[in-house]
Design a protein around this motif. Structure first.
Motif, PDB file in Angstrom:
ATOM      1  N   GLY A 167      27.973   3.119   2.001  1.00  0.00           N
ATOM      2  CA  GLY A 167      27.709   2.005   1.101  1.00  0.00           C
ATOM      3  C   GLY A 167      28.112   2.151  -0.350  1.00  0.00           C
ATOM      4  N   GLU A 168      28.640   3.297  -0.756  1.00  0.00           N
ATOM      5  CA  GLU A 168      28.869   3.495  -2.196  1.00  0.00           C
ATOM      6  C   GLU A 168      29.733   2.395  -2.808  1.00  0.00           C
ATOM      7  OE1 GLU A 168      28.880   6.017  -0.049  1.00  0.00           O
ATOM      8  OE2 GLU A 168      27.854   7.748  -0.909  1.00  0.00           O
TER       9      GLU A 168
ATOM     10  N   ALA B 287      12.699  12.492  -1.102  1.00  0.00           N
ATOM     11  CA  ALA B 287      13.852  12.001  -1.855  1.00  0.00           C
ATOM     12  C   ALA B 287      14.947  11.606  -0.870  1.00  0.00           C
ATOM     13  CB  ALA B 287      14.335  13.092  -2.798  1.00  0.00           C
TER      14      ALA B 287
ATOM     15  N   ILE C 196      15.651   2.617  11.945  1.00  0.00           N
ATOM     16  CA  ILE C 196      15.065   1.630  12.864  1.00  0.00           C
ATOM     17  C   ILE C 196      13.534   1.679  12.882  1.00  0.00           C
ATOM     18  CG2 ILE C 196      15.214   3.081  14.960  1.00  0.00           C
ATOM     19  CD1 ILE C 196      16.172   0.446  16.386  1.00  0.00           C
TER      20      ILE C 196
ATOM     21  N   ASP D 139       8.065   6.277   2.571  1.00  0.00           N
ATOM     22  CA  ASP D 139       7.478   7.622   2.577  1.00  0.00           C
ATOM     23  C   ASP D 139       7.873   8.466   1.370  1.00  0.00           C
ATOM     24  OD1 ASP D 139       6.261   7.174   5.083  1.00  0.00           O
ATOM     25  OD2 ASP D 139       8.201   7.487   6.040  1.00  0.00           O
TER      26      ASP D 139
ATOM     27  N   SER E  75      16.707   0.864   2.100  1.00  0.00           N
ATOM     28  CA  SER E  75      17.557   1.766   2.880  1.00  0.00           C
ATOM     29  C   SER E  75      16.723   2.148   4.097  1.00  0.00           C
ATOM     30  CB  SER E  75      17.875   3.004   2.033  1.00  0.00           C
ATOM     31  OG  SER E  75      18.559   3.944   2.814  1.00  0.00           O
TER      32      SER E  75
ATOM     33  N   THR F  12      18.309  10.745   0.687  1.00  0.00           N
ATOM     34  CA  THR F  12      19.700  11.058   0.361  1.00  0.00           C
ATOM     35  C   THR F  12      20.494   9.789   0.038  1.00  0.00           C
ATOM     36  OG1 THR F  12      20.117  11.033   2.715  1.00  0.00           O
ATOM     37  CG2 THR F  12      19.837  13.180   1.719  1.00  0.00           C
TER      38      THR F  12
HETATM   39  C1  B12 Z   1      19.449  14.092   6.976  1.00  0.00           C
HETATM   40  C2  B12 Z   1      18.717  13.217   7.963  1.00  0.00           C
HETATM   41  C3  B12 Z   1      17.326  13.182   7.892  1.00  0.00           C
HETATM   42  C4  B12 Z   1      16.536  13.908   6.813  1.00  0.00           C
HETATM   43  C5  B12 Z   1      16.509  13.008   5.544  1.00  0.00           C
HETATM   44  C6  B12 Z   1      16.673  13.867   4.334  1.00  0.00           C
HETATM   45  C7  B12 Z   1      16.592  13.078   3.094  1.00  0.00           C
HETATM   46  N1  B12 Z   1      16.199  13.777   2.071  1.00  0.00           N
HETATM   47  O1  B12 Z   1      16.901  11.891   2.995  1.00  0.00           O
HETATM   48  C8  B12 Z   1      15.134  14.032   7.476  1.00  0.00           C
HETATM   49  C9  B12 Z   1      15.058  15.338   8.229  1.00  0.00           C
HETATM   50  C10 B12 Z   1      13.946  13.941   6.534  1.00  0.00           C
HETATM   51  C11 B12 Z   1      15.198  12.883   8.483  1.00  0.00           C
HETATM   52  C12 B12 Z   1      14.091  12.301   9.001  1.00  0.00           C
HETATM   53  C13 B12 Z   1      14.149  11.294   9.930  1.00  0.00           C
HETATM   54  N2  B12 Z   1      15.248  10.833  10.555  1.00  0.00           N
HETATM   55 CO1  B12 Z   1      16.975  11.306  10.093  1.00  0.00          CO
HETATM   56  N3  B12 Z   1      18.842  11.755   9.821  1.00  0.00           N
HETATM   57  C14 B12 Z   1      19.427  12.487   8.943  1.00  0.00           C
HETATM   58  C15 B12 Z   1      20.953  12.486   9.193  1.00  0.00           C
HETATM   59  C16 B12 Z   1      21.335  13.787   9.920  1.00  0.00           C
HETATM   60  C17 B12 Z   1      21.831  12.302   7.942  1.00  0.00           C
HETATM   61  C18 B12 Z   1      21.395  11.135   7.075  1.00  0.00           C
HETATM   62  C19 B12 Z   1      21.890  11.329   5.665  1.00  0.00           C
HETATM   63  O2  B12 Z   1      21.176  11.871   4.840  1.00  0.00           O
HETATM   64  N4  B12 Z   1      23.127  10.916   5.374  1.00  0.00           N
HETATM   65  C20 B12 Z   1      23.687  10.979   4.045  1.00  0.00           C
HETATM   66  C21 B12 Z   1      23.476   9.663   3.306  1.00  0.00           C
HETATM   67  C22 B12 Z   1      24.153   9.714   1.969  1.00  0.00           C
HETATM   68  O3  B12 Z   1      24.090   8.694   4.123  1.00  0.00           O
HETATM   69  P1  B12 Z   1      23.278   7.530   4.869  1.00  0.00           P
HETATM   70  O4  B12 Z   1      21.851   7.835   4.959  1.00  0.00           O
HETATM   71  O5  B12 Z   1      24.014   7.176   6.090  1.00  0.00           O
HETATM   72  O6  B12 Z   1      23.423   6.336   3.800  1.00  0.00           O
HETATM   73  C23 B12 Z   1      24.686   5.707   3.629  1.00  0.00           C
HETATM   74  C24 B12 Z   1      24.788   4.356   4.364  1.00  0.00           C
HETATM   75  O7  B12 Z   1      23.881   4.245   5.434  1.00  0.00           O
HETATM   76  C25 B12 Z   1      24.589   3.333   3.298  1.00  0.00           C
HETATM   77  N5  B12 Z   1      23.238   2.922   2.934  1.00  0.00           N
HETATM   78  C26 B12 Z   1      22.072   3.527   3.158  1.00  0.00           C
HETATM   79  N6  B12 Z   1      21.075   2.845   2.592  1.00  0.00           N
HETATM   80  C27 B12 Z   1      21.604   1.789   1.972  1.00  0.00           C
HETATM   81  C28 B12 Z   1      21.009   0.782   1.219  1.00  0.00           C
HETATM   82  C29 B12 Z   1      21.827  -0.226   0.683  1.00  0.00           C
HETATM   83  C30 B12 Z   1      21.202  -1.301  -0.110  1.00  0.00           C
HETATM   84  C31 B12 Z   1      23.231  -0.209   0.920  1.00  0.00           C
HETATM   85  C32 B12 Z   1      24.088  -1.280   0.360  1.00  0.00           C
HETATM   86  C33 B12 Z   1      23.817   0.809   1.679  1.00  0.00           C
HETATM   87  C34 B12 Z   1      22.994   1.799   2.192  1.00  0.00           C
HETATM   88  O8  B12 Z   1      25.142   3.958   2.148  1.00  0.00           O
HETATM   89  C35 B12 Z   1      24.780   5.354   2.146  1.00  0.00           C
HETATM   90  C36 B12 Z   1      25.846   6.139   1.414  1.00  0.00           C
HETATM   91  O9  B12 Z   1      27.094   5.998   2.012  1.00  0.00           O
HETATM   92  C37 B12 Z   1      21.106  11.231  10.130  1.00  0.00           C
HETATM   93  C38 B12 Z   1      22.229  11.301  11.164  1.00  0.00           C
HETATM   94  C39 B12 Z   1      23.535  10.909  10.534  1.00  0.00           C
HETATM   95  N7  B12 Z   1      24.528  11.713  10.767  1.00  0.00           N
HETATM   96  O10 B12 Z   1      23.621   9.887   9.853  1.00  0.00           O
HETATM   97  C40 B12 Z   1      19.723  11.143  10.786  1.00  0.00           C
HETATM   98  C41 B12 Z   1      19.168   9.772  11.120  1.00  0.00           C
HETATM   99  C42 B12 Z   1      19.416   8.850   9.958  1.00  0.00           C
HETATM  100  N8  B12 Z   1      17.734  10.021  11.226  1.00  0.00           N
HETATM  101  C43 B12 Z   1      17.164   9.312  12.132  1.00  0.00           C
HETATM  102  C44 B12 Z   1      15.782   9.351  12.419  1.00  0.00           C
HETATM  103  C45 B12 Z   1      15.331   8.594  13.650  1.00  0.00           C
HETATM  104  C46 B12 Z   1      14.887  10.061  11.619  1.00  0.00           C
HETATM  105  C47 B12 Z   1      13.367  10.157  11.795  1.00  0.00           C
HETATM  106  C48 B12 Z   1      12.665   8.873  12.212  1.00  0.00           C
HETATM  107  C49 B12 Z   1      13.142  11.310  12.773  1.00  0.00           C
HETATM  108  C50 B12 Z   1      11.714  11.490  13.210  1.00  0.00           C
HETATM  109  N9  B12 Z   1      11.556  11.464  14.482  1.00  0.00           N
HETATM  110  O11 B12 Z   1      10.826  11.641  12.435  1.00  0.00           O
HETATM  111  C51 B12 Z   1      12.903  10.619  10.398  1.00  0.00           C
HETATM  112  C52 B12 Z   1      12.589   9.422   9.477  1.00  0.00           C
HETATM  113  C53 B12 Z   1      12.167   9.822   8.102  1.00  0.00           C
HETATM  114  C54 B12 Z   1      11.935   8.615   7.246  1.00  0.00           C
HETATM  115  N10 B12 Z   1      10.704   8.323   6.927  1.00  0.00           N
HETATM  116  O12 B12 Z   1      12.868   7.917   6.887  1.00  0.00           O
HETATM  117  C55 B12 Z   1      18.158   8.455  12.882  1.00  0.00           C
HETATM  118  C56 B12 Z   1      18.073   6.968  12.555  1.00  0.00           C
HETATM  119  C57 B12 Z   1      18.396   6.116  13.760  1.00  0.00           C
HETATM  120  C58 B12 Z   1      18.416   4.667  13.448  1.00  0.00           C
HETATM  121  N11 B12 Z   1      19.296   3.926  14.106  1.00  0.00           N
HETATM  122  O13 B12 Z   1      17.670   4.182  12.668  1.00  0.00           O
HETATM  123  C59 B12 Z   1      19.512   9.149  12.513  1.00  0.00           C
HETATM  124  C60 B12 Z   1      20.711   8.221  12.447  1.00  0.00           C
HETATM  125  C61 B12 Z   1      19.723  10.281  13.556  1.00  0.00           C
HETATM  126  C62 B12 Z   1      19.620   9.801  14.971  1.00  0.00           C
HETATM  127  N12 B12 Z   1      18.581  10.181  15.693  1.00  0.00           N
HETATM  128  O14 B12 Z   1      20.442   9.111  15.486  1.00  0.00           O
HETATM  129  N13 B12 Z   1      16.495  12.544   8.752  1.00  0.00           N
END
Ligand code: B12
Length: 479
Positions: free
Chosen positions: A108-109, A12, A59, A9, A56, A14
């Motif tokens: 994952g950093e 940007a 589910i 989608d 990235s 995060t």
């Molecule tokens: C902020 C957020 C959003 C924001 C995203 C903003 C943005 N610009 O990216 C918005 C509001 C858009 C959003 C939307 C959705 N979200 Co959301 N969101 C979050 C939230 C609160 C924080 C995620 C985040 O940004 N973390 C900061 C980043 C830096 O960390 P991260 O994503 O965890 O990534 C780290 C690791 O996962 C890993 N990693 C990630 N990707 C990769 C890839 C590789 C190759 C490697 C090695 C590592 C790696 O390294 C990263 C850095 O440490 C989480 C809850 C949570 N506390 O985690 C829910 C969460 C991720 N969201 C979730 C969901 C369900 C959604 C939606 C489907 C909601 C909906 N009904 O529409 C949509 C999907 C949008 C889409 N198309 O992807 C779920 C996912 C559940 C699951 N098991 O899959 C979560 C966990 C919340 C929940 N309900 O439990 N979301």
């Protein structure tokens, strides 16, 4: 090494910005490909000659990843890997995807950097912490490394990676003029529907889950953003106003003095008092979000373990109104043990506090959470069939056949948003939910969502038309 991230989608991500920043700092090259913005995302990806392809994934994105991943595998021999919430909470399921060479759990950093360096140096990837790695038909499962304690040590997110796409080119009329940022990671609460509890379980004895950056470090990143003429900042922290209040006060003061770009953030109603709201207003806060989840206080406290009272919610809402800060609420409908009457209480409290946008999702137990375990243990879902099905759904549109709501619950879910917006009395909604007009109510939901979305953002008309309708409304209307 060149790492190309793939996403479906237009926004940007995060995670991708965070990971790309770390890789670039170490001298690697990164690119991102957005399926929605490419004619042929696979051809475009391969044209860039990547060494590693990375997904990235949450589910709900897994069917898309499988489709793209399988096709890419036929034309690409390098490593294809995946990280994000899906492999974090369901690593055994994720690693079964045949085209994937490795998956990453948790943050994952550092892990990705180790993986990319190992590929570059031709050394073994099998023992890299946080990764499950496939090798000669075997799967090597590694432990999680401790959490990064010092968030200030991480580089600022790489927002430039998205600049190649017109919607992100703010200075040239790009419509995506809001930037995401996080001042913290994790949460202090233990709500049973939230992944933070799962994260805490996973990382027991591996460091503190709730971590905050220093005020100075966040402000420095915001100053960089300010130079890019951004019109709105979205704080994606689970709860920006968590204690200690000294941090919150200092941060809002500096933000007000040095940044002042309208922003939105999430809070919890129990943390909201007049002093905080005054400070938010002075800092130029545009919108606050808070979870109500259920309008039944007993259910909220006991089933969701969310220690927020009705009085907290009413106080927070009236303070936001008093200081002219817009607000949205998050709600859930159809959780185990929740009756139609209780969902009407959710309707009522929202109707009384008048949010600018009411978001209500169907209850979907998210793997790793306590309510997921409860749902499996009590036979509400069969783990295998539920997981196969859930990835094809969206929490906003429908629900899995195992958790299929009654007509009334389906209808009240669709009508909460439009009903609150149109100030429909409870008796009218109670009458409407009995009628077989689910599709019409869904259309009303989409319309109220678009209007509410417009209210809570500092959006321009082009943004509103180009993105909200095509992307968000399409999702809400999806079957
Ligand atoms: C902020 C957020 C959003 C924001 C995203 C903003 C943005 N610009 O990216 C918005 C509001 C858009 C959003 C939307 C959705 N979200 Co959301 N969101 C979050 C939230 C609160 C924080 C995620 C985040 O940004 N973390 C900061 C980043 C830096 O960390 P991260 O994503 O965890 O990534 C780290 C690791 O996962 C890993 N990693 C990630 N990707 C990769 C890839 C590789 C190759 C490697 C090695 C590592 C790696 O390294 C990263 C850095 O440490 C989480 C809850 C949570 N506390 O985690 C829910 C969460 C991720 N969201 C979730 C969901 C369900 C959604 C939606 C489907 C909601 C909906 N009904 O529409 C949509 C999907 C949008 C889409 N198309 O992807 C779920 C996912 C559940 C699951 N098991 O899959 C979560 C966990 C919340 C929940 N309900 O439990 N979301």
């Amino acid at each position: 090494m060149k790492v190309v991230f793939l996403q479906k989608d237009t926004f940007a991500k995060t995670s991708i910005m965070a990971l790309s920043a770390v890789l670039k700092k170490a001298g690697h090259e990164c690119d991102v490909m957005i399926d929605c913005l490419e004619k042929d995302v696979i051809a475009a990806t391969l044209e860039g000659k990547p060494d590693i392809i990375a997904f990235s994934i949450n589910i709900y994105e897994t069917p898309w990843m499988s489709k793209i991943g399988n096709e890419i595998r036929q034309r690409f021999t390098g490593p294809i890997i995946c990280g994000g919430p899906h492999p974090t909470y369901l690593p055994e399921m994720a690693i079964q995807e045949s085209y994937l060479d490795a998956i990453c759990m948790g943050e994952g950093e550092e892990a990705l950097l180790d993986f990319v360096s190992a590929i570059e140096n031709g050394t073994d990837t099998k023992g890299i912490a946080n990764f499950f790695v496939k090798d000669n038909g075997e799967i090597y499962r590694n432990e999680l490394r401790p959490l990064e304690e010092d968030l200030d040590s991480l580089p600022f997110w790489d927002r430039v990676i998205y600049d190649k796409y017109p919607p992100f080119q703010v200075s040239h009329g790009g419509v995506l003029y809001h930037y995401a940022i996080m001042a913290s990671r994790g949460c202090l609460y233990d709500c049973t529907f939230c992944v933070n509890t799962a994260f805490k379980r996973m990382y027991r004895n591996k460091g503190k889950v709730f971590r905050r950056r220093s005020v100075a470090n966040v402000i420095e990143e915001l100053k960089e953003i300010k130079e890019r003429n951004i019109k709105q900042i979205d704080f994606e922290d689970d709860t920006l106003s968590l204690p200690p209040r000294e941090w919150v006060n200092e941060f809002l003061q500096k933000y007000g003095e040095e940044i002042r770009i309208p922003f939105q953030a999430q809070t919890s109603a129990n943390l909201v008092d007049e002093n905080l709201v005054q400070r938010l207003k002075q800092a130029n806060c545009h919108t606050m979000s808070m979870g109500i989840e259920s309008g039944n206080e007993h259910f909220r406290r006991n089933t969701y373990r969310k220690h927020v009272s009705d009085a907290d919610i009413r106080r927070a809402a009236s303070l936001f109104k008093k200081y002219d800060i817009r607000f949205q609420t998050f709600n859930i409908a159809g959780a185990p043990g929740e009756t139609l009457d209780m969902i009407f209480q959710t309707y009522e409290i929202n109707r009384q506090i008048k949010p600018d946008l009411v978001r209500c999702t169907f209850f979907h137990p998210i793997p790793g959470t306590e309510l997921y375990d409860y749902s499996v243990a009590n036979g509400l879902i069969n783990e295998t069939s539920y997981l196969q099905e859930i990835s094809h759904h969206s929490a906003f549109t429908s629900t899995t056949s195992e958790l299929k709501p009654t007509r009334e619950i389906g209808n009240i879910h669709h009508l909460i948003g439009p009903g609150v917006m149109l100030r429909m009395p409870r008796w009218l909604v109670a009458f409407l939910v009995k009628l077989p007009f689910g599709k019409l109510y869904r259309l009303l939901l989409a319309m109220s969502f678009v209007v509410g979305f417009y209210r809570i953002n500092t959006v321009s008309l082009p943004y509103f038309l180009k993105l909200s309708i095509t992307s968000y409304a399409k999702d809400v209307l999806r079957d």
